[in-house]
Motif scaffolding. Structure first.
Motif, short mmCIF file in Angstrom:
data_model
loop_
_atom_site.label_atom_id
_atom_site.label_comp_id
_atom_site.label_asym_id
_atom_site.label_seq_id
_atom_site.Cartn_x
_atom_site.Cartn_y
_atom_site.Cartn_z
N CYS A 34 0.91 -1.21 -0.11
CA CYS A 34 0.01 -0.01 0.01
C CYS A 34 0.94 1.31 -0.01
N GLN A 35 1.84 1.20 0.81
CA GLN A 35 2.90 2.52 0.77
C GLN A 35 3.63 2.61 -0.60
N HIS A 36 3.98 1.51 -1.26
CA HIS A 36 4.36 1.61 -2.65
C HIS A 36 3.59 2.04 -3.57
N PHE A 37 2.12 1.66 -3.41
CA PHE A 37 1.16 2.04 -4.25
C PHE A 37 0.99 3.77 -4.11
N ALA A 38 0.91 4.08 -2.86
CA ALA A 38 0.59 5.47 -2.63
C ALA A 38 1.94 6.31 -3.21
N VAL A 39 2.94 5.90 -3.16
CA VAL A 39 3.91 6.61 -3.59
C VAL A 39 3.97 6.62 -5.14
N GLY A 93 1.23 6.09 -7.00
CA GLY A 93 0.06 6.91 -7.30
C GLY A 93 0.16 8.57 -7.10
N GLN A 94 0.91 8.88 -6.24
CA GLN A 94 1.21 10.12 -6.06
C GLN A 94 2.21 10.73 -7.02
N GLY A 95 3.28 10.03 -7.68
CA GLY A 95 3.84 10.49 -8.65
C GLY A 95 2.98 10.29 -9.70
N LYS A 96 2.28 9.37 -10.13
CA LYS A 96 1.39 9.54 -11.37
C LYS A 96 0.42 10.87 -11.48
#
Length: 168
Positions: free
Chosen positions: A120-125, A127-130
């Motif tokens: 989830c942390q990786h996904f959030a990072v 997602g934030q970048g995208k």
């Protein structure tokens, strides 16, 4: 394929129906409920061990038919094999290894939660970048649109250049 169908019918469907009937009776006996709970506990552990050791045991001749016979033996009213298998094999084994099994389950739960948290942390990072890339793209498109409007607007205010007609 036939043995899989038999396992499905005699290992799951019929016992599930009998368990349902036991629960829905007006006077359900504790022993009857205990019997069906023991059956489903044994079935769950048999499935786990079968799936993990399937490569080693599935090649035995008539394995499927032996499995069907064992399942019928577990619930058949005259044999009531569930009580025997549960009391003589399963309960003593689990009593000896219960703390170890609990510890392993807790370790697996902790690993799963760590994995989920990291994912989830990786996904959030990501997602934030995208999201910021998308905002940058939209801002660039907006600038291009404004510049195009300004250029087309300034052309309308300037005098037009007249061209001479071509003589033939």
């Amino acid at each position: 394929m036939i043995t899989r169908l038999l396992v499905l019918i005699f290992g799951y469907a019929y016992p599930a129906f009998e368990c349902f009937k036991s629960l829905e009776k007006n006077k359900v006996g504790v022993e009857e409920l205990r019997f069906w709970c023991q059956y489903w506990i044994l079935m769950a552990f048999l499935m786990v061990f079968e799936r993990t050791g399937e490569v080693l045991i599935s090649w035995f001749p008539m394995y499927g038919l032996m499995k069907v016979a064992m399942l019928v033996h577990l619930w058949y009213p005259k044999t009531k094999g569930t009580g025997y298998v549960y009391d003589t094999l399963f309960r003593p084994f689990m009593a000896r290894h219960e703390t170890e099994v609990d510890r392993k389950i807790q370790e697996i739960k902790a690993r799963i939660w760590d994995f989920i948290f990291k994912y989830c942390q990786h996904f959030a990072v990501m997602g934030q970048g995208k999201f910021f890339e998308m905002l940058q793209y939209l801002a660039n498109q907006s600038l291009k649109f404004k510049q195009a409007n300004q250029n087309s607007g300034s052309n309308n205010d300037s005098p037009r250049i007249r061209t001479r007609p071509v003589q033939t």
